[in-house]
Each structure stands twice: as structure tokens, then as C-alpha cells.
Design a protein around this motif. Structure first.
Motif, PDB file in Angstrom:
ATOM      1  N   LYS A   7       0.448  -6.943  -1.996  1.00  0.00           N
ATOM      2  CA  LYS A   7       0.940  -6.170  -1.191  1.00  0.00           C
ATOM      3  C   LYS A   7      -0.408  -6.173   0.241  1.00  0.00           C
ATOM      4  CE  LYS A   7       2.948  -3.090  -4.220  1.00  0.00           C
ATOM      5  NZ  LYS A   7       2.257  -2.356  -5.409  1.00  0.00           N
ATOM      6  N   VAL A   9      -1.209  -4.687   4.193  1.00  0.00           N
ATOM      7  CA  VAL A   9      -0.976  -3.657   5.156  1.00  0.00           C
ATOM      8  C   VAL A   9      -1.436  -4.181   6.435  1.00  0.00           C
ATOM      9  CG1 VAL A   9      -1.286  -1.403   6.064  1.00  0.00           C
ATOM     10  CG2 VAL A   9      -1.327  -1.632   3.557  1.00  0.00           C
ATOM     11  N   THR A  11      -2.298  -3.419  10.344  1.00  0.00           N
ATOM     12  CA  THR A  11      -2.130  -2.454  11.493  1.00  0.00           C
ATOM     13  C   THR A  11      -2.197  -3.064  12.766  1.00  0.00           C
ATOM     14  OG1 THR A  11      -4.613  -2.060  11.116  1.00  0.00           O
ATOM     15  CG2 THR A  11      -2.934  -0.641   9.850  1.00  0.00           C
ATOM     16  N   LYS A  35       4.767  -7.545  -0.543  1.00  0.00           N
ATOM     17  CA  LYS A  35       5.349  -6.216   0.324  1.00  0.00           C
ATOM     18  C   LYS A  35       4.254  -6.299   1.489  1.00  0.00           C
ATOM     19  CE  LYS A  35       8.165  -3.647  -2.461  1.00  0.00           C
ATOM     20  NZ  LYS A  35       9.266  -3.151  -2.181  1.00  0.00           N
ATOM     21  N   ILE A  36       5.106  -6.297   2.489  1.00  0.00           N
ATOM     22  CA  ILE A  36       4.332  -6.346   3.841  1.00  0.00           C
ATOM     23  C   ILE A  36       4.568  -4.924   4.479  1.00  0.00           C
ATOM     24  CG2 ILE A  36       3.799  -7.313   5.968  1.00  0.00           C
ATOM     25  CD1 ILE A  36       4.777  -9.919   4.976  1.00  0.00           C
ATOM     26  N   TYR A  37       3.707  -4.054   4.898  1.00  0.00           N
ATOM     27  CA  TYR A  37       3.869  -2.807   5.403  1.00  0.00           C
ATOM     28  C   TYR A  37       3.054  -2.856   6.721  1.00  0.00           C
ATOM     29  CZ  TYR A  37       4.368  -1.448   0.585  1.00  0.00           C
ATOM     30  OH  TYR A  37       4.660  -1.122  -0.616  1.00  0.00           O
ATOM     31  N   TRP A  38       3.846  -2.894   7.742  1.00  0.00           N
ATOM     32  CA  TRP A  38       3.469  -2.698   9.269  1.00  0.00           C
ATOM     33  C   TRP A  38       4.618  -1.876  10.126  1.00  0.00           C
ATOM     34  CZ3 TRP A  38       3.944  -8.740   9.753  1.00  0.00           C
ATOM     35  CH2 TRP A  38       5.119  -9.290   9.311  1.00  0.00           C
ATOM     36  N   THR A  39       4.168  -1.447  11.323  1.00  0.00           N
ATOM     37  CA  THR A  39       5.163  -0.869  12.020  1.00  0.00           C
ATOM     38  C   THR A  39       6.326  -2.052  12.670  1.00  0.00           C
ATOM     39  OG1 THR A  39       3.996  -1.121  14.164  1.00  0.00           O
ATOM     40  CG2 THR A  39       3.442   1.007  12.817  1.00  0.00           C
ATOM     41  N   GLU A  43       5.184  -5.755  13.655  1.00  0.00           N
ATOM     42  CA  GLU A  43       5.910  -6.944  13.001  1.00  0.00           C
ATOM     43  C   GLU A  43       6.399  -7.940  14.113  1.00  0.00           C
ATOM     44  OE1 GLU A  43       9.799  -7.619  10.224  1.00  0.00           O
ATOM     45  OE2 GLU A  43       9.724  -5.699  11.185  1.00  0.00           O
TER      46      GLU A  43
END
Length: 68
Positions: A7, A9, A11, A35-39, A43
Motif C-alpha cells: 500500500k 499513499v 500526496t 493499493k495506491i491512495y491518491w487524489t 493521480e
């Protein structure tokens, strides 16, 4: 070293670091789940800034991880 699940993140503050192989390293270390978490804005910036160094290898890796 590989991991079953990775995972990350991303920002706006570390967006530029993705150009220094952090994203590539994350992708290549994930054996099963990534899993990639970004706005959405981050992105788009990251994906638009990616450069293929070895086109066939990079495309094959992305296709295998993202089912493109």
C-alpha cells in the motif's frame, strides 16, 4: 524482497518523489495486491509525468498489475 500486499499513499508533497522510482519500486514489490491512495488530481499529475525507459518492459509490468 516481495510482499503479498503493498500500500502506498501519494500526496502532493511527495508527488515529485514518484519520479525517483518510488512508484516503480512499490509496483514491483507487490506479489498479489497493490493499493495506491491518491487524489484524482495527484493521480493525473503522476501518470502524465511517467516516462517509459524500456517501453516493452514497462508496459508489460503495468498490464500484469492493472489488467490493462
Amino acid at each position: 524482497m516481495e510482499y503479498n500486499s503493498v500500500k502506498i499513499v501519494i500526496t502532493n508533497e511527495i508527488e515529485e518523489l514518484t519520479r525517483n522510482n518510488i512508484l516503480y519500486t512499490s509496483i514491483t514489490r507487490a506479489k498479489e495486491n497493490l493499493k495506491i491512495y491518491w487524489t484524482p488530481e495527484t493521480e493525473q499529475k503522476v501518470l502524465n509525468s511517467l516516462e517509459f525507459k524500456n517501453g516493452r518492459k514497462d508496459v508489460a509490468l503495468l498490464k500484469s498489475k492493472y489488467s490493462l
